[in-house]
Design a protein around this motif. Structure first.
Motif, PDB file in Angstrom:
ATOM      1  N   VAL A  53      54.293  31.703  33.968  1.00 24.23           N
ATOM      2  CA  VAL A  53      53.547  30.884  33.004  1.00 24.23           C
ATOM      3  C   VAL A  53      52.824  29.733  33.704  1.00 24.23           C
ATOM      4  N   GLU A  54      53.423  29.181  34.743  1.00 25.12           N
ATOM      5  CA  GLU A  54      52.755  28.103  35.491  1.00 25.12           C
ATOM      6  C   GLU A  54      51.518  28.623  36.220  1.00 25.12           C
ATOM      7  N   ASN A  55      51.586  29.852  36.737  1.00 17.40           N
ATOM      8  CA  ASN A  55      50.419  30.453  37.364  1.00 17.40           C
ATOM      9  C   ASN A  55      49.283  30.626  36.365  1.00 17.40           C
ATOM     10  N   VAL A  56      49.615  31.065  35.166  1.00 18.71           N
ATOM     11  CA  VAL A  56      48.587  31.285  34.144  1.00 18.71           C
ATOM     12  C   VAL A  56      48.027  29.956  33.636  1.00 18.71           C
ATOM     13  N   MET A  57      48.851  28.934  33.589  1.00 16.38           N
ATOM     14  CA  MET A  57      48.425  27.613  33.119  1.00 16.38           C
ATOM     15  C   MET A  57      47.495  26.903  34.098  1.00 16.38           C
ATOM     16  N   GLU A  58      47.586  27.248  35.379  1.00 10.50           N
ATOM     17  CA  GLU A  58      46.967  26.446  36.432  1.00 10.50           C
ATOM     18  C   GLU A  58      45.476  26.168  36.185  1.00 10.50           C
ATOM     19  N   GLY A  59      44.713  27.208  35.880  1.00 11.75           N
ATOM     20  CA  GLY A  59      43.284  27.012  35.662  1.00 11.75           C
ATOM     21  C   GLY A  59      42.996  26.126  34.465  1.00 11.75           C
ATOM     22  N   LEU A  60      43.769  26.294  33.408  1.00 16.47           N
ATOM     23  CA  LEU A  60      43.588  25.460  32.213  1.00 16.47           C
ATOM     24  C   LEU A  60      43.824  23.988  32.537  1.00 16.47           C
ATOM     25  N   ARG A  61      44.870  23.736  33.329  1.00 17.32           N
ATOM     26  CA  ARG A  61      45.223  22.352  33.641  1.00 17.32           C
ATOM     27  C   ARG A  61      44.230  21.729  34.622  1.00 17.32           C
ATOM     28  N   ARG A  69      50.456  25.481  28.054  1.00 21.33           N
ATOM     29  CA  ARG A  69      51.601  26.410  28.067  1.00 21.33           C
ATOM     30  C   ARG A  69      51.525  27.366  26.875  1.00 21.33           C
ATOM     31  N   LYS A  70      51.130  26.840  25.729  1.00 20.69           N
ATOM     32  CA  LYS A  70      51.021  27.689  24.533  1.00 20.69           C
ATOM     33  C   LYS A  70      49.979  28.788  24.746  1.00 20.69           C
ATOM     34  N   LYS A  71      48.825  28.416  25.304  1.00 17.77           N
ATOM     35  CA  LYS A  71      47.766  29.398  25.578  1.00 17.77           C
ATOM     36  C   LYS A  71      48.223  30.403  26.640  1.00 17.77           C
ATOM     37  N   ALA A  72      48.930  29.902  27.656  1.00 14.93           N
ATOM     38  CA  ALA A  72      49.400  30.780  28.727  1.00 14.93           C
ATOM     39  C   ALA A  72      50.417  31.785  28.201  1.00 14.93           C
ATOM     40  N   GLU A  73      51.306  31.331  27.335  1.00 17.11           N
ATOM     41  CA  GLU A  73      52.294  32.247  26.754  1.00 17.11           C
ATOM     42  C   GLU A  73      51.613  33.308  25.899  1.00 17.11           C
ATOM     43  N   ALA A  74      50.562  32.923  25.175  1.00 21.36           N
ATOM     44  CA  ALA A  74      49.818  33.899  24.371  1.00 21.36           C
ATOM     45  C   ALA A  74      49.153  34.944  25.270  1.00 21.36           C
ATOM     46  N   ILE A 121      45.906  39.218  35.523  1.00 23.04           N
ATOM     47  CA  ILE A 121      45.002  39.526  34.407  1.00 23.04           C
ATOM     48  C   ILE A 121      45.151  38.480  33.300  1.00 23.04           C
ATOM     49  N   ALA A 122      46.387  38.088  33.014  1.00 20.17           N
ATOM     50  CA  ALA A 122      46.616  37.031  32.011  1.00 20.17           C
ATOM     51  C   ALA A 122      45.955  35.729  32.443  1.00 20.17           C
ATOM     52  N   ARG A 123      46.040  35.418  33.722  1.00 18.35           N
ATOM     53  CA  ARG A 123      45.413  34.197  34.259  1.00 18.35           C
ATOM     54  C   ARG A 123      43.900  34.237  34.051  1.00 18.35           C
ATOM     55  N   ALA A 124      43.302  35.425  34.195  1.00 20.87           N
ATOM     56  CA  ALA A 124      41.867  35.557  33.952  1.00 20.87           C
ATOM     57  C   ALA A 124      41.551  35.420  32.464  1.00 20.87           C
ATOM     58  N   LEU A 125      42.329  36.081  31.626  1.00 20.02           N
ATOM     59  CA  LEU A 125      42.074  36.074  30.186  1.00 20.02           C
ATOM     60  C   LEU A 125      42.164  34.683  29.578  1.00 20.02           C
ATOM     61  N   VAL A 126      43.131  33.895  30.039  1.00 26.19           N
ATOM     62  CA  VAL A 126      43.394  32.604  29.408  1.00 26.19           C
ATOM     63  C   VAL A 126      42.219  31.644  29.549  1.00 26.19           C
ATOM     64  N   MET A 127      41.361  31.882  30.543  1.00 19.35           N
ATOM     65  CA  MET A 127      40.205  31.005  30.753  1.00 19.35           C
ATOM     66  C   MET A 127      39.044  31.318  29.811  1.00 19.35           C
ATOM     67  N   GLU A 128      39.181  32.395  29.039  1.00 25.50           N
ATOM     68  CA  GLU A 128      38.148  32.820  28.081  1.00 25.50           C
ATOM     69  C   GLU A 128      36.773  32.892  28.738  1.00 25.50           C
ATOM     70  N   PRO A 129      36.667  33.652  29.836  1.00 25.03           N
ATOM     71  CA  PRO A 129      35.396  33.714  30.558  1.00 25.03           C
ATOM     72  C   PRO A 129      34.392  34.618  29.845  1.00 25.03           C
ATOM     73  N   ASP A 130      33.125  34.498  30.245  1.00 21.70           N
ATOM     74  CA  ASP A 130      32.110  35.428  29.754  1.00 21.70           C
ATOM     75  C   ASP A 130      32.211  36.764  30.467  1.00 21.70           C
ATOM     76  N   LEU A 131      32.733  36.741  31.701  1.00 23.93           N
ATOM     77  CA  LEU A 131      32.760  37.927  32.551  1.00 23.93           C
ATOM     78  C   LEU A 131      34.038  37.935  33.375  1.00 23.93           C
ATOM     79  N   ILE A 132      34.743  39.079  33.384  1.00 30.81           N
ATOM     80  CA  ILE A 132      35.901  39.235  34.267  1.00 30.81           C
ATOM     81  C   ILE A 132      35.551  40.236  35.359  1.00 30.81           C
ATOM     82  N   LEU A 133      35.839  39.864  36.598  1.00 26.77           N
ATOM     83  CA  LEU A 133      35.600  40.700  37.764  1.00 26.77           C
ATOM     84  C   LEU A 133      36.942  41.218  38.273  1.00 26.77           C
TER      85      LEU A 133
END
Length: 249
Positions: free
Chosen positions: A98-106, A117-122, A150-162
């Motif tokens: 969860v901390e890995n997924v949160m990193e970009g948001l923070r 954390r809530k967004k990362a858990e989702a 993949i979760a780390r990419a999704l949580v940022m709500e990007p226009d494009l995932i590579l």
């Protein structure tokens, strides 16, 4: 949605990209196939300026940046429209899932810790790993680590995932779970570019398939057109070799 215009890139005397032009519509899932050294990964890295192209422009969601752009703020603005899933996961080993997924948001979006954390858990829930939220990478399989990527990419709500060969570092028995996860992401309508050798995935999940060789687009079409009825001789040879290797495995 995405436009790559006249992209060139060389490393020393090695010309890796030789004038790539690709236009991608919103919601497209584009799979790029090609032999090693064809420029696929370099092209992905040029899209988000992890590598700077020598020539050309990149447009994402009507925002255009030239390869010659000097302002780091403009490059960062383009990069923030993308997220990338790497071959080797690139997780922080000393942080939980969860901390890995949160990193970009923070760090990038400055989201408060509780909200992040809530967004990362989702996001972890979307990839089926909410129960592993407090596990460290070393406690997880390669497939689970890639799904965290993949979760780390999704949580940022990007226009494009590579996706850069997202299953190439996995043991064969773990490939299926990651491809299934990517298929689920594709169904959400997000625009994706996937570099992979997984022909079955391209047939099932892609809206377009591109074959690259020698730093150029050789052939471009629907999965049925390019995989089942390729017109170019080099595409035919490549697919025959891939299919032959799969049959003998």
């Amino acid at each position: 949605m995405v436009s790559l215009n006249n992209i060139y890139k060389h490393f020393g005397e090695n010309n890796v990209l030789n004038g790539v032009n690709i236009d991608i519509r919103k919601g497209d899932v584009v799979v790029i196939l090609g032999p090693s050294g064809s420029g696929k990964t370099t092209l992905l890295r040029c899209i988000n300026f992890l590598e700077r192209a020598d020539q050309g422009t990149i447009t994402i969601d009507n925002y255009t940046v030239s390869s010659k752009e000097k302002k780091q703020s403009k490059i960062l603005a383009l990069r923030r429209k993308t997220a990338m899933v790497f071959q080797q996961y690139n997780l922080f080993r000393n942080r939980t899932a969860v901390e890995n997924v949160m990193e970009g948001l923070r760090v990038v979006k400055k989201v408060p810790k509780a909200e992040a954390r809530k967004k990362a858990e989702a996001a972890l829930d979307k990839v089926g790993l909410l129960d592993k939220a407090d596990f460290y990478p070393a406690q997880l399989s390669g497939g689970q680590q890639q799904r965290i990527g993949i979760a780390r990419a999704l949580v940022m709500e990007p226009d494009l995932i590579l996706f850069d060969e997202p299953t190439s570092a996995l043991d064969p028995e773990l490939v299926g779970e990651v491809l299934s996860c990517i298929r689920d992401v594709a169904k959400t309508g997000i625009t994706m570019i996937v570099v992979t050798h997984e022909i079955a995935f391209a047939k099932e999940a892609a809206t377009r398939v591109i074959f690259m060789e020698g730093g150029v687009v050789v052939e471009d079409g629907t999965p049925d057109q390019l995989i089942n009825h390729p017109e170019n001789e080099r595409t035919q040879q490549f697919l025959a070799r891939i299919n032959g290797a799969a049959a003998s495995a």
